[in-house]
Design a protein around this motif. Structure first.
Motif, PDB file in Angstrom:
ATOM      1  N   SER A 317       0.860  -1.184   0.000  1.00  0.00           N
ATOM      2  CA  SER A 317       0.000   0.000   0.000  1.00  0.00           C
ATOM      3  C   SER A 317       0.892   1.229   0.000  1.00  0.00           C
ATOM      4  N   GLY A 347      -3.352   1.156   3.992  1.00  0.00           N
ATOM      5  CA  GLY A 347      -3.308  -0.183   4.561  1.00  0.00           C
ATOM      6  C   GLY A 347      -2.038  -0.371   5.343  1.00  0.00           C
ATOM      7  N   THR A 353      -5.726  -5.483   6.337  1.00  0.00           N
ATOM      8  CA  THR A 353      -5.175  -5.186   5.015  1.00  0.00           C
ATOM      9  C   THR A 353      -5.074  -6.448   4.173  1.00  0.00           C
TER      10      THR A 353
END
Length: 379
Positions: A317, A347, A353
């Motif tokens: 992320s 995340g 996540t």
């Protein structure tokens, strides 16, 4: 002794924390004097309350993240060396020790939802053993697939995670079943384990064959595929095998594919890093060997070693610690290696996540795993 990750212990300690708080509030006016007894009483009440509250929070966090699964694990008592086990030809390397109910919207029958078996695996080459879970898809039990060998995906937790969390929190069997039903993934057998086999103790081996130490890479890249092909209807072709994991498990997954492409042709890393760390949990993994350290540096391999014919998926992320290093790997890979990424807007390094990344990862895997193969007609 109650389970370290069990709900009963969490409830008992939580009740003790509440009781300690109530008792402190009730006793505090009586401890308002200036003498040493009053000071000692206030300190004891305050300190005792803090201890039980922190213990309650610690148990909840430990249960969620799976840091320590047993009391001996917590106290560092699981440090016995691995045992060499001699086997006779034809002996099974996998022992089924239990079964866990498979929940799905389609019911719990094996022909509809599959089954989860708890197993112990003996590594004949490494001398290591490991426990874990095997998810068998519904097709494994259906008569029309009786002569079929299925693709296999090894799923590794992070360190010091537990294979149970791969089922209860990350819901790999459920995600696999959903993908199979949606025709996004061929019927696939999952093998869910932690990256540290039994006998290694609390040491984080980073899935290495450690010089003069446990041969963890050999266990996962040689012993496990052979055992699964021998004891289950699992394909022995490398293009029908994949490996995936989060954090440490993600690093191990990529390393297995890059170093041993004849073991796994596809690898998925969720928030994985790309170089083995050196800290108190790992000790000296390389025995001072700089070449061995480079061999386990994934960016170095992509830049300096011939490209293996494998497919890699890197999930990250924009605010993950591995984001910048992931971009370096994207810039470094070359054909015939294939590389894909999942990049979330936000995340962290956590289960929430990874549950967002697993469904698209399953779909990606479905385009790369060799399909089930009929090998012979049943007698």
């Amino acid at each position: 002794m109650p389970s370290l990750t069990g709900l009963p212990l969490q409830i008992v300690v939580a009740l003790l924390a509440i009781a300690a708080f109530v008792a402190t509030m009730w006793l505090w006016p009586r401890l308002g004097g200036r003498g040493w007894k009053a000071w000692l009483g206030r300190f004891g009440a305050f300190f005792g309350t803090q201890v039980v509250v922190l213990a309650a929070l610690g148990l909840v966090a430990n249960s969620y993240f799976g840091f320590y699964t047993t009391w001996s694990d917590l106290l560092g008592l699981d440090g016995a060396p691995g045992k060499v086990v001699d086997h006779q030809p034809g002996a099974r390397a996998i022992t089924v020790t239990g079964e866990q109910k498979m929940y799905s919207s389609q019911g719990s029958a094996k022909e509809r939802a599959g089954a989860i078996e708890k197993v112990d695996v003996i590594g004949t080459g490494s001398g290591l053993t490991a426990d874990g879970y095997v998810y068998l898809p519904p097709q494994y039990f259906q008569p029309e697939y009786a002569a079929t060998r299925f693709p296999m995906a090894l799923v590794l937790s992070g360190y010091p995670g537990t294979p149970e969390k791969l089922i209860t929190l990350l819901k790999y069997p459920e995600s696999a079943l959903n993908a199979i039903e949606a025709k996004q993934l061929p019927p696939t057998v999952l093998v869910m384990m932690r990256p540290t086999p039994a006998g290694v103790g609390n040491r984080d081996t980073e899935c290495m064959d450690i010089p003069n130490g446990p041969q963890v890479e050999t266990f996962f890249t040689s012993d496990l595929p052979k055992a699964m092909a021998a004891d289950y209807r699992v394909s022995d072709r490398p293009e029908a095998r994949a490996v995936m994991g989060d954090s440490t498990g993600g690093y191990c997954a990529l390393k297995f594919a890059l170093r041993k492409p004849d073991s796994y042709r596809s690898a998925i890393s969720l928030s994985g890093y790309y170089e083995a760390p050196s800290d108190p949990t790992t000790g000296d993994l390389f025995d001072g060997n700089a070449e061995l350290k480079r061999e386990n540096d994934l960016l170095w391999r992509l830049e300096n070693k011939p490209a293996p014919p494998v497919s890699l998926l890197l999930a990250t992320s924009l605010n993950e610690e591995n984001y910048k290093d992931t971009q370096k790997l994207v810039a470094a890979f070359k054909a015939p290696t294939q590389l894909s990424t999942i990049t979330l807007d936000t995340g962290g390094h956590n289960f929430h996540t990874w549950t967002r990344e697993i469904p698209p990862a399953m779909e990606w895997l479905g385009r790369r795993l060799a399909p089930p193969q009929e090998v012979s007609k049943p007698a």
